[in-house]
Design a protein around this motif. Structure first.
Motif, PDB file in Angstrom:
ATOM      1  N   TYR A  38      35.959  46.653  79.868  1.00 34.18           N
ATOM      2  CA  TYR A  38      36.129  47.263  78.547  1.00 34.18           C
ATOM      3  C   TYR A  38      34.971  48.198  78.217  1.00 34.18           C
ATOM      4  CZ  TYR A  38      40.126  44.281  77.269  1.00 34.18           C
ATOM      5  OH  TYR A  38      41.333  43.667  77.190  1.00 34.18           O
ATOM      6  N   ALA A  39      33.760  47.766  78.502  1.00 35.30           N
ATOM      7  CA  ALA A  39      32.595  48.617  78.213  1.00 35.30           C
ATOM      8  C   ALA A  39      32.648  49.900  79.046  1.00 35.30           C
ATOM      9  CB  ALA A  39      31.299  47.859  78.484  1.00 35.30           C
ATOM     10  N   PHE A  40      33.035  49.790  80.313  1.00 35.34           N
ATOM     11  CA  PHE A  40      33.131  50.973  81.170  1.00 35.34           C
ATOM     12  C   PHE A  40      34.196  51.932  80.629  1.00 35.34           C
ATOM     13  CE2 PHE A  40      34.651  53.544  84.659  1.00 35.34           C
ATOM     14  CZ  PHE A  40      33.479  53.944  85.269  1.00 35.34           C
ATOM     15  N   ILE A  41      35.373  51.395  80.323  1.00 37.36           N
ATOM     16  CA  ILE A  41      36.467  52.240  79.826  1.00 37.36           C
ATOM     17  C   ILE A  41      36.086  52.896  78.504  1.00 37.36           C
ATOM     18  CG2 ILE A  41      38.825  52.183  78.889  1.00 37.36           C
ATOM     19  CD1 ILE A  41      39.444  50.059  81.074  1.00 37.36           C
ATOM     20  N   PHE A  42      35.531  52.108  77.589  1.00 39.69           N
ATOM     21  CA  PHE A  42      35.142  52.642  76.293  1.00 39.69           C
ATOM     22  C   PHE A  42      34.073  53.722  76.457  1.00 39.69           C
ATOM     23  CE2 PHE A  42      35.714  52.357  71.859  1.00 39.69           C
ATOM     24  CZ  PHE A  42      34.491  52.507  71.242  1.00 39.69           C
ATOM     25  N   ALA A  44      33.559  55.561  79.118  1.00 38.95           N
ATOM     26  CA  ALA A  44      34.175  56.732  79.761  1.00 38.95           C
ATOM     27  C   ALA A  44      35.004  57.542  78.770  1.00 38.95           C
ATOM     28  CB  ALA A  44      35.041  56.292  80.941  1.00 38.95           C
ATOM     29  N   ILE A  45      35.730  56.845  77.897  1.00 42.31           N
ATOM     30  CA  ILE A  45      36.530  57.553  76.885  1.00 42.31           C
ATOM     31  C   ILE A  45      35.621  58.312  75.924  1.00 42.31           C
ATOM     32  CG2 ILE A  45      38.018  57.220  74.859  1.00 42.31           C
ATOM     33  CD1 ILE A  45      39.392  54.935  76.478  1.00 42.31           C
ATOM     34  N   LEU A  46      34.582  57.648  75.438  1.00 42.36           N
ATOM     35  CA  LEU A  46      33.656  58.337  74.526  1.00 42.36           C
ATOM     36  C   LEU A  46      32.957  59.502  75.231  1.00 42.36           C
ATOM     37  CD1 LEU A  46      31.999  55.415  72.542  1.00 42.36           C
ATOM     38  CD2 LEU A  46      33.684  57.069  71.732  1.00 42.36           C
ATOM     39  N   GLY A  47      32.591  59.296  76.488  1.00 45.70           N
ATOM     40  CA  GLY A  47      31.979  60.376  77.250  1.00 45.70           C
ATOM     41  C   GLY A  47      32.929  61.546  77.436  1.00 45.70           C
ATOM     42  N   ALA A  79      27.758  62.571  80.002  1.00 44.61           N
ATOM     43  CA  ALA A  79      29.007  62.093  79.412  1.00 44.61           C
ATOM     44  C   ALA A  79      29.553  60.853  80.122  1.00 44.61           C
ATOM     45  CB  ALA A  79      30.043  63.208  79.393  1.00 44.61           C
ATOM     46  N   PHE A  80      29.584  60.885  81.425  1.00 48.06           N
ATOM     47  CA  PHE A  80      30.131  59.735  82.142  1.00 48.06           C
ATOM     48  C   PHE A  80      29.047  58.807  82.672  1.00 48.06           C
ATOM     49  CE2 PHE A  80      33.594  62.806  82.183  1.00 48.06           C
ATOM     50  CZ  PHE A  80      34.568  62.031  81.571  1.00 48.06           C
ATOM     51  N   SER A  81      27.817  59.229  82.577  1.00 50.16           N
ATOM     52  CA  SER A  81      26.720  58.350  82.980  1.00 50.16           C
ATOM     53  C   SER A  81      26.674  57.118  82.090  1.00 50.16           C
ATOM     54  CB  SER A  81      25.377  59.083  82.893  1.00 50.16           C
ATOM     55  OG  SER A  81      25.343  60.171  83.781  1.00 50.16           O
ATOM     56  N   TYR A  82      26.992  57.293  80.822  1.00 54.88           N
ATOM     57  CA  TYR A  82      26.948  56.172  79.886  1.00 54.88           C
ATOM     58  C   TYR A  82      27.907  55.057  80.295  1.00 54.88           C
ATOM     59  CZ  TYR A  82      24.043  58.888  76.740  1.00 54.88           C
ATOM     60  OH  TYR A  82      23.022  59.606  76.199  1.00 54.88           O
ATOM     61  N   ALA A  83      29.049  55.400  80.851  1.00 52.17           N
ATOM     62  CA  ALA A  83      29.997  54.375  81.278  1.00 52.17           C
ATOM     63  C   ALA A  83      29.370  53.464  82.333  1.00 52.17           C
ATOM     64  CB  ALA A  83      31.274  55.015  81.820  1.00 52.17           C
ATOM     65  N   ASP A  89      23.674  46.712  81.532  1.00 53.95           N
ATOM     66  CA  ASP A  89      23.626  45.980  80.275  1.00 53.95           C
ATOM     67  C   ASP A  89      24.544  44.756  80.266  1.00 53.95           C
ATOM     68  OD1 ASP A  89      21.769  47.757  79.158  1.00 53.95           O
ATOM     69  OD2 ASP A  89      23.349  49.134  78.556  1.00 53.95           O
ATOM     70  N   GLY A  90      25.712  44.879  80.864  1.00 59.50           N
ATOM     71  CA  GLY A  90      26.633  43.742  80.917  1.00 59.50           C
ATOM     72  C   GLY A  90      26.095  42.597  81.762  1.00 59.50           C
ATOM     73  N   SER A  91      25.436  42.930  82.849  1.00 58.80           N
ATOM     74  CA  SER A  91      24.867  41.891  83.708  1.00 58.80           C
ATOM     75  C   SER A  91      23.659  41.231  83.056  1.00 58.80           C
ATOM     76  CB  SER A  91      24.491  42.473  85.073  1.00 58.80           C
ATOM     77  OG  SER A  91      25.653  42.945  85.722  1.00 58.80           O
ATOM     78  N   ILE A  92      22.888  41.997  82.306  1.00 59.77           N
ATOM     79  CA  ILE A  92      21.775  41.411  81.550  1.00 59.77           C
ATOM     80  C   ILE A  92      22.324  40.427  80.524  1.00 59.77           C
ATOM     81  CG2 ILE A  92      19.958  41.899  79.858  1.00 59.77           C
ATOM     82  CD1 ILE A  92      19.563  44.606  81.306  1.00 59.77           C
TER      83      ILE A  92
END
Length: 163
Positions: A38-42, A44-47, A79-83, A89-92
């Motif tokens: 979900y974090a990756f998709i979100f 990527a969409i925002l990017g 833009a897509f680096s944030y995804a 962050d998720g693993s932390i």
């Protein structure tokens, strides 16, 4: 943009911690996987939206075409680096959910601070372009994300074997 996906990491830590206490390994792993997806998709969409509407967004802050062009140069890289930051962050967050917080903190300091300093004195010093400076984000997030993911997987297996 990073703050907007932070809710997925908070949820990840909470769900993993709750399911760890309940002894539900399957749901822990599902929580980790779902929050990363979900974090990756979100992200990527925002990017993608930022990339498409970048000039309009930047025009809120500047009117000079050269400033907007410079901003778009950064947006095209970031833009897509944030995804991809979700893996770090998720693993932390997942590691925090199983009670491990000090080693992930050390890993993120090494990957997001020390690595970036090294990058500036090597890669950026060699190329001396703004693009080579912006690219340090995706590389530092990728390396740190890999290390954080490996730490979580090893720690998860270890704590689960002890249970």
């Amino acid at each position: 943009m990073i703050n907007s996906v932070f809710s997925f990491y908070t949820a990840c830590a909470s769900f993993i911690g709750q399911n760890w206490s309940a002894g539900n390994k399957k749901r822990m792993l599902k929580s980790y996987r779902v929050s990363l997806i979900y974090a990756f998709i979100f992200g990527a969409i925002l990017g993608g939206l930022l990339l498409v509407f970048g000039p309009q967004f930047l025009s809120l802050f500047a009117t000079e075409p050269t400033v907007i062009d410079a901003g778009m140069q950064r947006i095209r890289i970031m833009a897509f680096s944030y995804a991809f930051s979700c893996f770090m962050d998720g693993s932390i967050a997942a590691s925090r959910g199983i009670g491990k917080s000090i080693p992930p903190t050390i890993i993120v300091i090494l990957g997001s601070c020390v690595f970036r300093i090294v990058w500036i004195y090597t890669v950026f010093a060699h190329f001396q372009t703004i693009s080579s400076l912006y690219l340090l984000y995706i590389f530092s997030w990728g390396i740190t994300g890999l290390a954080e993911t490996l730490f979580f997987v090893v720690s998860f297996k270890k704590i689960w074997a002890e249970k």
